[in-house]
Design a protein around this motif. Structure first.
Motif, PDB file in Angstrom:
ATOM      1  N   PHE A  45      -3.807   2.171   2.085  1.00 33.67           N
ATOM      2  CA  PHE A  45      -4.111   0.838   2.590  1.00 33.67           C
ATOM      3  C   PHE A  45      -2.895   0.299   3.346  1.00 33.67           C
ATOM      4  N   PHE A  46      -3.063   0.047   4.637  1.00 36.65           N
ATOM      5  CA  PHE A  46      -1.999  -0.558   5.429  1.00 36.65           C
ATOM      6  C   PHE A  46      -2.214  -2.070   5.390  1.00 36.65           C
ATOM      7  N   ILE A  47      -1.313  -2.749   4.690  1.00 35.24           N
ATOM      8  CA  ILE A  47      -1.531  -4.139   4.290  1.00 35.24           C
ATOM      9  C   ILE A  47      -0.567  -5.083   5.002  1.00 35.24           C
ATOM     10  N   PRO A  48      -1.077  -6.110   5.671  1.00 30.09           N
ATOM     11  CA  PRO A  48      -0.198  -7.168   6.179  1.00 30.09           C
ATOM     12  C   PRO A  48       0.418  -7.933   5.007  1.00 30.09           C
ATOM     13  N   GLY A  49       1.694  -8.290   5.151  1.00 27.45           N
ATOM     14  CA  GLY A  49       2.382  -8.968   4.071  1.00 27.45           C
ATOM     15  C   GLY A  49       1.713 -10.265   3.647  1.00 27.45           C
ATOM     16  N   LYS A  50       1.165 -10.997   4.607  1.00 24.76           N
ATOM     17  CA  LYS A  50       0.524 -12.277   4.268  1.00 24.76           C
ATOM     18  C   LYS A  50      -0.690 -12.060   3.377  1.00 24.76           C
ATOM     19  N   ASN A  51      -1.395 -10.957   3.553  1.00 26.30           N
ATOM     20  CA  ASN A  51      -2.550 -10.668   2.716  1.00 26.30           C
ATOM     21  C   ASN A  51      -2.120 -10.276   1.302  1.00 26.30           C
ATOM     22  N   ALA A  52      -0.996  -9.562   1.212  1.00 26.24           N
ATOM     23  CA  ALA A  52      -0.474  -9.207  -0.104  1.00 26.24           C
ATOM     24  C   ALA A  52      -0.053 -10.453  -0.867  1.00 26.24           C
ATOM     25  N   LEU A  53       0.517 -11.415  -0.157  1.00 26.54           N
ATOM     26  CA  LEU A  53       0.887 -12.682  -0.794  1.00 26.54           C
ATOM     27  C   LEU A  53      -0.339 -13.445  -1.275  1.00 26.54           C
ATOM     28  N   ALA A  54      -1.396 -13.396  -0.471  1.00 22.70           N
ATOM     29  CA  ALA A  54      -2.609 -14.153  -0.801  1.00 22.70           C
ATOM     30  C   ALA A  54      -3.398 -13.518  -1.940  1.00 22.70           C
ATOM     31  N   HIS A  55      -3.318 -12.182  -2.064  1.00 20.39           N
ATOM     32  CA  HIS A  55      -4.142 -11.480  -3.053  1.00 20.39           C
ATOM     33  C   HIS A  55      -3.305 -10.458  -3.833  1.00 20.39           C
ATOM     34  N   PRO A  56      -2.316 -10.916  -4.575  1.00 23.49           N
ATOM     35  CA  PRO A  56      -1.439  -9.983  -5.290  1.00 23.49           C
ATOM     36  C   PRO A  56      -2.179  -9.142  -6.322  1.00 23.49           C
ATOM     37  N   GLY A  57      -3.200  -9.723  -6.947  1.00 21.39           N
ATOM     38  CA  GLY A  57      -3.943  -8.967  -7.946  1.00 21.39           C
ATOM     39  C   GLY A  57      -4.640  -7.755  -7.351  1.00 21.39           C
ATOM     40  N   LEU A  58      -5.137  -7.901  -6.127  1.00 23.11           N
ATOM     41  CA  LEU A  58      -5.809  -6.776  -5.469  1.00 23.11           C
ATOM     42  C   LEU A  58      -4.825  -5.682  -5.103  1.00 23.11           C
ATOM     43  N   VAL A  59      -3.640  -6.072  -4.646  1.00 21.98           N
ATOM     44  CA  VAL A  59      -2.623  -5.064  -4.315  1.00 21.98           C
ATOM     45  C   VAL A  59      -2.238  -4.293  -5.572  1.00 21.98           C
ATOM     46  N   SER A  60      -2.056  -4.998  -6.676  1.00 25.01           N
ATOM     47  CA  SER A  60      -1.729  -4.323  -7.934  1.00 25.01           C
ATOM     48  C   SER A  60      -2.845  -3.371  -8.345  1.00 25.01           C
ATOM     49  N   SER A  61      -4.093  -3.794  -8.161  1.00 24.95           N
ATOM     50  CA  SER A  61      -5.227  -2.938  -8.513  1.00 24.95           C
ATOM     51  C   SER A  61      -5.273  -1.691  -7.639  1.00 24.95           C
ATOM     52  N   ILE A  62      -4.956  -1.857  -6.360  1.00 25.46           N
ATOM     53  CA  ILE A  62      -4.924  -0.711  -5.443  1.00 25.46           C
ATOM     54  C   ILE A  62      -3.910   0.321  -5.921  1.00 25.46           C
ATOM     55  N   LEU A  63      -2.735  -0.141  -6.271  1.00 29.94           N
ATOM     56  CA  LEU A  63      -1.680   0.768  -6.722  1.00 29.94           C
ATOM     57  C   LEU A  63      -2.005   1.362  -8.092  1.00 29.94           C
ATOM     58  N   ASP A  64      -2.533   0.554  -8.981  1.00 29.58           N
ATOM     59  CA  ASP A  64      -2.875   1.046 -10.316  1.00 29.58           C
ATOM     60  C   ASP A  64      -3.945   2.125 -10.257  1.00 29.58           C
ATOM     61  N   ALA A  65      -4.793   2.064  -9.236  1.00 29.43           N
ATOM     62  CA  ALA A  65      -5.864   3.054  -9.095  1.00 29.43           C
ATOM     63  C   ALA A  65      -5.374   4.348  -8.444  1.00 29.43           C
ATOM     64  N   GLY A  66      -4.096   4.400  -8.086  1.00 27.22           N
ATOM     65  CA  GLY A  66      -3.536   5.626  -7.523  1.00 27.22           C
ATOM     66  C   GLY A  66      -3.569   5.709  -6.013  1.00 27.22           C
ATOM     67  N   HIS A  67      -3.945   4.609  -5.355  1.00 25.12           N
ATOM     68  CA  HIS A  67      -3.919   4.590  -3.904  1.00 25.12           C
ATOM     69  C   HIS A  67      -2.496   4.289  -3.420  1.00 25.12           C
ATOM     70  N   ALA A  68      -2.259   4.484  -2.148  1.00 23.30           N
ATOM     71  CA  ALA A  68      -0.947   4.214  -1.555  1.00 23.30           C
ATOM     72  C   ALA A  68      -1.058   3.017  -0.616  1.00 23.30           C
ATOM     73  N   VAL A  69       0.077   2.380  -0.366  1.00 21.67           N
ATOM     74  CA  VAL A  69       0.104   1.265   0.581  1.00 21.67           C
ATOM     75  C   VAL A  69       1.160   1.513   1.640  1.00 21.67           C
ATOM     76  N   GLY A  70       0.876   1.017   2.845  1.00 20.23           N
ATOM     77  CA  GLY A  70       1.803   1.112   3.954  1.00 20.23           C
ATOM     78  C   GLY A  70       2.012  -0.249   4.585  1.00 20.23           C
ATOM     79  N   ASN A  71       3.017  -0.353   5.423  1.00 21.12           N
ATOM     80  CA  ASN A  71       3.401  -1.600   6.084  1.00 21.12           C
ATOM     81  C   ASN A  71       2.543  -1.811   7.334  1.00 21.12           C
ATOM     82  N   HIS A  72       1.991  -3.023   7.456  1.00 24.17           N
ATOM     83  CA  HIS A  72       1.157  -3.364   8.624  1.00 24.17           C
ATOM     84  C   HIS A  72       1.634  -4.680   9.244  1.00 24.17           C
ATOM     85  N   THR A  73       2.955  -4.886   9.195  1.00 22.44           N
ATOM     86  CA  THR A  73       3.647  -6.127   9.575  1.00 22.44           C
ATOM     87  C   THR A  73       3.288  -7.245   8.595  1.00 22.44           C
ATOM     88  N   PHE A  74       3.916  -8.385   8.747  1.00 24.65           N
ATOM     89  CA  PHE A  74       3.647  -9.494   7.844  1.00 24.65           C
ATOM     90  C   PHE A  74       2.422 -10.290   8.287  1.00 24.65           C
TER      91      PHE A  74
END
Length: 271
Positions: A98-127
């Motif tokens: 998942f290439f995630i904009p920083g602003k979206n990670a700030l808005a939905h931290p629980g979803l980012v944690s769930s993505i990582l906990d499920a074994g997916h990876a995240v990449g930088n998509h600017t803020f």
């Protein structure tokens, strides 16, 4: 001794055009603008062609001698779509990036944690996911990348991969990524879905041309469109995942496909 930065093809082309212009100048000064104009035109066009390597190394695909393809999602997470997507990926045993904009990670931290906990990876998509960011200053571009890194670092990971908004690159990006030990990731296969604004027939378009080593671009955002249906979108994603084995292909983690880490674990800052 510090490693030297690789010479980009655009730099070589610039030298060639400069030498050509200098030589032509002594024959006919006015004609010397032709190679210089050609160089400018090529640079402008190259910025808008995803995956070109004129300005910097770009990873568009993995090894061709494999039956693997990588599934990637941009512009999320979104509570209206991402949780349902994660259930679908889990059902197929697929690990996506998942290439995630920083602003979206700030808005939905629980979803980012769930993505990582499920074994997916995240990449930088600017803020801020500004599609015009590549037309702005180097300082602005670096800040967009660093701000996203800082936000994603709060989840205990450091992205080593970057995907530019709208796939646009510029001559400044290579040095910024190199100094941060990051690489630019593009893709070889997409709908296009226009950020999930055009999802009908998406699976057919992708499966018709998918090949071993492809990096597939999809989106897990919910567009502001009255025509968008989460159920229709999920059905298209499911058809992609179920259609891969019929093509003799399997969805593998991006890190496996490109044979390099997408992110590394790091200690999150203290609360």
């Amino acid at each position: 001794m510090k490693d030297k930065r690789p010479i980009a093809p655009g730099e070589i082309l610039g030298v060639i055009c400069g030498v050509a212009a200098a030589g032509i100048f002594f024959i006919h000064p006015y004609l010397s603008v032709i190679p210089l104009s050609a160089f400018v035109a090529v640079c402008l066009a190259a910025a808008f062609f995803p995956g070109n390597c004129l300005f910097l190394p770009v990873i568009r695909r993995g090894r061709r001698d494999t039956n693997g393809v990588a599934i990637t999602f941009d512009d999320g997470p979104d509570p209206r779509t991402t949780p349902f997507l994660m259930d679908l990926l889990a059902r197929f045993g697929v690990h996506a990036t998942f290439f995630i904009p920083g602003k979206n990670a700030l808005a939905h931290p629980g979803l980012v944690s769930s993505i990582l906990d499920a074994g997916h990876a995240v990449g930088n998509h600017t803020f801020a996911h500004d599609v015009l960011v590549m037309l702005k200053s180097q300082k602005n571009l670096a800040r967009e990348i660093d701000d996203a890194q800082k936000v994603l670092g709060n989840f205990g990971v450091t992205p080593l991969t970057f995907r530019p908004p709208a796939g646009v690159v510029n001559p400044k990006l290579g040095a910024i990524l190199k100094s941060r030990e990051m690489v630019c990731i593009h893709y070889t296969r997409r709908g296009p879905d226009m950020g999930n604004r055009r999802i009908r027939g998406l699976s057919g378009k992708i499966l018709a041309k998918i090949r071993p080593g492809d990096i597939v671009l999809l989106h897990d955002c919910c567009p502001q469109s009255a025509n968008f249906s989460v159920d229709t979108w999920l059905a298209e994603i499911e058809q992609i995942l179920s259609g891969l084995p019929q093509k003799g292909l399997r969805a593998v983690p991006l890190a496996e496909l490109i044979e390099r880490p997408v992110m590394r674990e790091s200690e999150p800052p203290p609360a």
